[in-house]
Scaffold this active site. Sequence first.
Site, short mmCIF file in Angstrom:
data_model
loop_
_atom_site.label_atom_id
_atom_site.label_comp_id
_atom_site.label_asym_id
_atom_site.label_seq_id
_atom_site.Cartn_x
_atom_site.Cartn_y
_atom_site.Cartn_z
N GLN A 63 -4.76 -1.28 9.51
CA GLN A 63 -4.70 -2.62 8.94
C GLN A 63 -5.28 -3.64 9.92
O GLN A 63 -4.88 -3.70 11.08
CB GLN A 63 -3.24 -2.97 8.61
CG GLN A 63 -3.06 -4.30 7.91
CD GLN A 63 -3.67 -4.33 6.51
OE1 GLN A 63 -3.51 -3.41 5.73
NE2 GLN A 63 -4.39 -5.40 6.20
N LYS A 69 0.84 -1.20 0.00
CA LYS A 69 0.00 0.00 0.00
C LYS A 69 0.88 1.26 0.00
O LYS A 69 0.60 2.22 -0.73
CB LYS A 69 -0.93 0.00 1.22
CG LYS A 69 -2.12 -0.94 1.05
CD LYS A 69 -2.87 -1.18 2.35
CE LYS A 69 -3.95 -2.24 2.11
NZ LYS A 69 -4.60 -2.72 3.34
N ASP A 75 -11.17 2.95 4.08
CA ASP A 75 -11.58 1.55 3.99
C ASP A 75 -13.11 1.43 3.87
O ASP A 75 -13.63 0.38 3.51
CB ASP A 75 -11.12 0.78 5.25
CG ASP A 75 -9.93 -0.13 4.96
OD1 ASP A 75 -9.69 -0.44 3.77
OD2 ASP A 75 -9.24 -0.52 5.92
#
Length: 298
Positions: free
Chosen positions: A99, A55, A122
């Site tokens: 994460q 990422k 997200d």
Amino acid sequence: MAQAEVIDGKAFSENLVKMVAVEAKSIEVAIGRAPALAVVLVGEHPASAVYVRNKIERTTAAGMRSIEHRLPTTIDQATLLTLIAEMNADDAVDGILVQLPLPDQIDEDAVINAIAPEKDVDGFHVVNAGLLATGQQSLVPCTPYGCLLLLRDQLGSLSGLNAVVVGRSNIVGKPMAQLLLRESCTVTIAHSRTKDLPAACANADILVAAVGRPEMITGDHVKQGATVIDVGINRVPAPERGEGKFRLTGDVDYASAAEKAGAITPVPGGVGPMTIGCLLRNTAVAAARRFNVSIGDI
Ligand code: NDP
């Protein structure tokens, strides 16, 4: 036997990232700095470390700023929530990604819901989930968003098609179903308690597998000519490659499904690359919305 067309998520994602890089540049010109994505990694989970490294590299390659926070596995929830509050208040941070999974002492929902919804790239915050469910503008979870872009590219209008989503997680199955409903599909959500899964899938023009069980969806679940989207990423032993070796496989048994499907995503190279492309796109969208810069819709 006819073989399905292969849906190339890798190529699609590369084009998406190029488009996002152009958007990032126009945002930078408008606000005087590049869009910035902050990624938080707690602990040493090996797969998470690989995802986060990927990422960060892709964020920078798209001309955006990457901010990295690596925290020890032993961190307590209050410290993590304090960091999130600081990033929420920091005008130079456009997107925040924590994460998952998080260590057991941390309540994942509390962490996700502490992120400012407008920075929740997200798309997991309860506000974004509610906005999506009620058809309002939101930040959409990256993996289902990527699946939708592939489906639109493959099929054009999805209106009136029968879609079956196997899996009802908050991060894939449920938002996928919401997105398909928004496209005017007739949507069925199947899960582990579904009584006759092949029957539930029998009429699916679109079949999305997000089960987390290697190759569980076979040709027996696929209607002739259907479009099959395999979200699964499973690491399974591959003794043919040598002792202790693994290979990646999806939730779909590709060989049997491809004999009946009209089009199908491979694993790897299908949905996986789309997830990161959509994360970058969400970061650009979050920055553009916060500063009223127009970058259009996709
Ligand atoms: P979860 O484990 O959270 O959810 C799995 C879902 O599948 C559940 O709803 C479960 O039902 C359902 N399920 C399990 N067994 C069966 C069965 N035998 N029949 C029907 N349904 C079943 O997984 P995620 O949604 O997080 O992930 C799904 C897959 O997608 C995984 O392989 C994961 O690795 C992959 N993934 C890939 C991403 C990408 O970037 N490509 C990103 C995120 C995930 P129930 O609710 O009843 O338990």
